[in-house]
Motif scaffolding. Structure first.
Motif, PDB file in Angstrom:
ATOM      1  N   LEU A 122       0.867  -1.281  -0.091  1.00  0.00           N
ATOM      2  CA  LEU A 122      -0.067   0.342   0.307  1.00  0.00           C
ATOM      3  C   LEU A 122       0.857   1.181   0.310  1.00  0.00           C
ATOM      4  CD1 LEU A 122      -2.758  -1.071   2.815  1.00  0.00           C
ATOM      5  CD2 LEU A 122      -2.535  -2.132   0.360  1.00  0.00           C
ATOM      6  N   GLY A 123       1.907   1.200   0.314  1.00  0.00           N
ATOM      7  CA  GLY A 123       2.896   2.386   0.898  1.00  0.00           C
ATOM      8  C   GLY A 123       3.186   2.823  -0.941  1.00  0.00           C
ATOM      9  N   CYS A 124       3.399   2.368  -1.977  1.00  0.00           N
ATOM     10  CA  CYS A 124       3.619   2.263  -3.093  1.00  0.00           C
ATOM     11  C   CYS A 124       2.336   2.141  -3.659  1.00  0.00           C
ATOM     12  CB  CYS A 124       4.509   1.950  -4.107  1.00  0.00           C
ATOM     13  SG  CYS A 124       6.383   2.295  -3.358  1.00  0.00           S
ATOM     14  N   HIS A 125       1.472   1.585  -3.669  1.00  0.00           N
ATOM     15  CA  HIS A 125       0.367   1.364  -5.289  1.00  0.00           C
ATOM     16  C   HIS A 125      -0.796   2.264  -4.768  1.00  0.00           C
ATOM     17  CE1 HIS A 125       2.410  -1.052  -7.229  1.00  0.00           C
ATOM     18  NE2 HIS A 125       3.112  -2.025  -6.412  1.00  0.00           N
ATOM     19  N   MET A 126      -1.014   2.691  -3.816  1.00  0.00           N
ATOM     20  CA  MET A 126      -2.468   3.263  -2.908  1.00  0.00           C
ATOM     21  C   MET A 126      -2.401   4.142  -4.018  1.00  0.00           C
ATOM     22  SD  MET A 126      -3.446   2.197  -0.983  1.00  0.00           S
ATOM     23  CE  MET A 126      -5.546   3.528   0.093  1.00  0.00           C
ATOM     24  N   PRO A 127      -3.541   5.104  -4.654  1.00  0.00           N
ATOM     25  CA  PRO A 127      -3.885   5.589  -5.497  1.00  0.00           C
ATOM     26  C   PRO A 127      -2.937   7.583  -5.585  1.00  0.00           C
ATOM     27  CG  PRO A 127      -6.115   4.100  -5.214  1.00  0.00           C
ATOM     28  CD  PRO A 127      -5.323   3.953  -4.413  1.00  0.00           C
ATOM     29  N   ASP A 128      -3.549   7.536  -4.539  1.00  0.00           N
ATOM     30  CA  ASP A 128      -2.840   9.490  -4.387  1.00  0.00           C
ATOM     31  C   ASP A 128      -1.294   8.906  -3.850  1.00  0.00           C
ATOM     32  OD1 ASP A 128      -2.756   7.214  -2.312  1.00  0.00           O
ATOM     33  OD2 ASP A 128      -2.868   9.286  -0.636  1.00  0.00           O
ATOM     34  N   VAL A 129      -0.615   7.628  -4.085  1.00  0.00           N
ATOM     35  CA  VAL A 129       1.158   7.709  -4.590  1.00  0.00           C
ATOM     36  C   VAL A 129       1.759   6.856  -5.048  1.00  0.00           C
ATOM     37  CG1 VAL A 129       0.697   8.392  -1.488  1.00  0.00           C
ATOM     38  CG2 VAL A 129       0.788   5.911  -2.725  1.00  0.00           C
ATOM     39  N   ALA A 130       0.271   6.597  -5.655  1.00  0.00           N
ATOM     40  CA  ALA A 130       1.605   5.264  -7.161  1.00  0.00           C
ATOM     41  C   ALA A 130       1.403   6.340  -8.135  1.00  0.00           C
ATOM     42  CB  ALA A 130       0.042   4.290  -7.376  1.00  0.00           C
ATOM     43  N   LYS A 131       1.056   7.481  -9.202  1.00  0.00           N
ATOM     44  CA  LYS A 131       1.125   8.355  -9.734  1.00  0.00           C
ATOM     45  C   LYS A 131       2.642   8.564 -10.081  1.00  0.00           C
ATOM     46  CE  LYS A 131      -0.277  11.594 -13.151  1.00  0.00           C
ATOM     47  NZ  LYS A 131      -1.488  12.967 -13.727  1.00  0.00           N
ATOM     48  N   GLY A 132       2.875   9.491  -8.603  1.00  0.00           N
ATOM     49  CA  GLY A 132       4.302  10.126  -7.931  1.00  0.00           C
ATOM     50  C   GLY A 132       5.603   8.453  -8.044  1.00  0.00           C
ATOM     51  N   VAL A 133       5.265   7.714  -7.686  1.00  0.00           N
ATOM     52  CA  VAL A 133       6.846   6.772  -7.524  1.00  0.00           C
ATOM     53  C   VAL A 133       6.246   6.137  -8.999  1.00  0.00           C
ATOM     54  CG1 VAL A 133       6.488   7.045  -5.460  1.00  0.00           C
ATOM     55  CG2 VAL A 133       4.835   4.919  -6.402  1.00  0.00           C
ATOM     56  N   GLY A 134       5.649   6.390 -10.039  1.00  0.00           N
ATOM     57  CA  GLY A 134       5.717   4.875 -11.079  1.00  0.00           C
ATOM     58  C   GLY A 134       5.368   4.345 -11.032  1.00  0.00           C
ATOM     59  N   ALA A 135       4.423   3.783 -10.134  1.00  0.00           N
ATOM     60  CA  ALA A 135       3.549   2.567  -9.421  1.00  0.00           C
ATOM     61  C   ALA A 135       2.690   2.208 -10.070  1.00  0.00           C
ATOM     62  CB  ALA A 135       4.016   2.265  -8.103  1.00  0.00           C
ATOM     63  N   THR A 136       1.966   1.305 -10.384  1.00  0.00           N
ATOM     64  CA  THR A 136       0.062   0.933 -11.022  1.00  0.00           C
ATOM     65  C   THR A 136      -0.175   1.073  -9.501  1.00  0.00           C
ATOM     66  OG1 THR A 136       0.880  -0.493 -12.291  1.00  0.00           O
ATOM     67  CG2 THR A 136      -1.219  -1.280 -11.792  1.00  0.00           C
ATOM     68  N   PRO A 137      -0.871   1.741  -9.475  1.00  0.00           N
ATOM     69  CA  PRO A 137      -2.445   2.622  -8.806  1.00  0.00           C
ATOM     70  C   PRO A 137      -3.832   1.154  -8.568  1.00  0.00           C
ATOM     71  CG  PRO A 137      -2.954   3.128 -10.523  1.00  0.00           C
ATOM     72  CD  PRO A 137      -1.208   2.691 -11.401  1.00  0.00           C
ATOM     73  N   ILE A 138      -3.848   1.148  -7.734  1.00  0.00           N
ATOM     74  CA  ILE A 138      -5.116   0.075  -6.684  1.00  0.00           C
ATOM     75  C   ILE A 138      -6.426   0.851  -7.482  1.00  0.00           C
ATOM     76  CG2 ILE A 138      -6.493  -1.322  -4.861  1.00  0.00           C
ATOM     77  CD1 ILE A 138      -4.165  -0.866  -3.361  1.00  0.00           C
ATOM     78  N   PRO A 139      -6.565  -0.324  -8.467  1.00  0.00           N
ATOM     79  CA  PRO A 139      -7.938  -0.263  -8.686  1.00  0.00           C
ATOM     80  C   PRO A 139      -9.613   0.255  -8.281  1.00  0.00           C
ATOM     81  CG  PRO A 139      -7.766  -2.614  -9.047  1.00  0.00           C
ATOM     82  CD  PRO A 139      -6.446  -1.920  -8.213  1.00  0.00           C
ATOM     83  N   PRO A 140     -10.352   0.757  -8.679  1.00  0.00           N
ATOM     84  CA  PRO A 140     -11.589   1.171  -8.060  1.00  0.00           C
ATOM     85  C   PRO A 140     -12.758   0.346  -8.156  1.00  0.00           C
ATOM     86  CG  PRO A 140     -11.235   2.366 -10.116  1.00  0.00           C
ATOM     87  CD  PRO A 140     -10.250   2.075 -10.542  1.00  0.00           C
ATOM     88  N   SER A 141     -12.228  -1.142  -8.629  1.00  0.00           N
ATOM     89  CA  SER A 141     -13.003  -2.521  -8.291  1.00  0.00           C
ATOM     90  C   SER A 141     -11.598  -2.916  -6.751  1.00  0.00           C
ATOM     91  CB  SER A 141     -12.152  -3.676  -8.694  1.00  0.00           C
ATOM     92  OG  SER A 141     -11.198  -3.960  -9.075  1.00  0.00           O
ATOM     93  N   HIS A 142     -10.973  -2.943  -6.224  1.00  0.00           N
ATOM     94  CA  HIS A 142      -9.977  -2.931  -4.656  1.00  0.00           C
ATOM     95  C   HIS A 142     -11.069  -1.518  -3.986  1.00  0.00           C
ATOM     96  CE1 HIS A 142      -8.248  -5.667  -7.902  1.00  0.00           C
ATOM     97  NE2 HIS A 142      -7.308  -5.768  -6.991  1.00  0.00           N
ATOM     98  N   PHE A 143     -12.059  -1.131  -3.831  1.00  0.00           N
ATOM     99  CA  PHE A 143     -12.340  -0.246  -3.443  1.00  0.00           C
ATOM    100  C   PHE A 143     -13.736   0.041  -3.513  1.00  0.00           C
ATOM    101  CE2 PHE A 143      -8.300   1.710  -4.336  1.00  0.00           C
ATOM    102  CZ  PHE A 143      -7.836   2.052  -2.934  1.00  0.00           C
TER     103      PHE A 143
END
Length: 237
Positions: A122-143
């Motif tokens: 979650l430290g990198c893949h949560m949507p609010d931080v994923a873009k900034g670190v170049g990670a794939t964001p957790i999709p809406p289906s997981h929320f």
């Protein structure tokens, strides 16, 4: 300097392998690459060689996945290594099919096992931080919680506000609920907390057999993105 490594998506719904090159480039540039994990597994020469249906004689060495005689008892599994670049420095992999769970391209050393109280993904893949670190964001289906709300009320089992049981004259069984009321959440749905149940790390091992699978509708967008949240009720409503 270029390294050529064989990879395999172990634990995926579709295992695939490929040869890929990873340059010693800055992490941001390397992470921007997307690798086709199916490139070599569908090699025509390999498929032809492994097509047992067109062979007049099939030896016991090629019947199973062991690729050796059944009378040999000292067969060892392939030497599998999970040596991968650190998070943020690994090239991403194309999805094996439309809306397939993306495979983990980076090292998972120190990240596993995942528990409900300790999930470092979650430290990198949560949507609010994923873009900034170049990670794939957790999709809406997981929320989103797609499961029917189930409670025990006055001794009665209730799903989506309806009693369960033919004798209750309300709902025969759980299957009578065609689609539970979708509940959008402002936090990760706990049914999705164990990332490694669907997302698996890569290994530098060749697949046991070739693969002729090709996904329908695999556009450039779907190679790196998902629209699963829009397809969950497809054919239901």
């Amino acid at each position: 300097m270029t390294k050529v490594i064989k990879v395999m998506a172990i634990g995926s719904l579709l295992a695939a392998s490929a040869l890929y090159s990873a340059d010693n480039a800055p992490a941001a540039a390397t992470a921007a690459k997307v690798i086709d994990i199916n490139a070599k597994v569908a090699d025509p020469a390999r498929i032809k060689e492994e097509d047992l249906g067109n062979k007049k004689v099939v030896s016991e060495e090629v019947l199973g996945l062991r690729k050796t005689t059944l009378f040999k008892e000292d067969v060892k599994p392939a030497d599998v290594k999970y040596d991968r670049p650190a998070p943020g420095a690994a090239p991403k992999f194309e999805r094996a099919y439309v809306n397939a769970p993306p495979m983990i391209p980076h090292s998972v050393d120190g990240l596993l096992p995942i528990t409900k109280d300790n999930n470092q993904c979650l430290g990198c893949h949560m949507p609010d931080v994923a873009k900034g670190v170049g990670a794939t964001p957790i999709p809406p289906s997981h929320f989103t919680n797609y499961r029917p709300t189930t409670v025990l009320k006055n001794g009665e089992l209730m799903k989506e506000g309806k009693k369960v049981g033919i004798q209750k004259g309300d709902m025969g069984n759980v299957g009578d609920i065609k689609l539970a009321k979708v509940k959008k959440l402002n936090h990760l749905y706990q049914g999705r907390f164990n990332c490694s149940q669907c997302h698996a790390p890569q290994a530098n091992v060749q697949t046991a057999v070739a693969n002729t699978f090709k996904s329908d509708g695999m556009t450039a967008e779907f190679k790196t993105h998902s629209n699963l949240v829009n397809m969950m009720d497809d054919g239901v409503q």
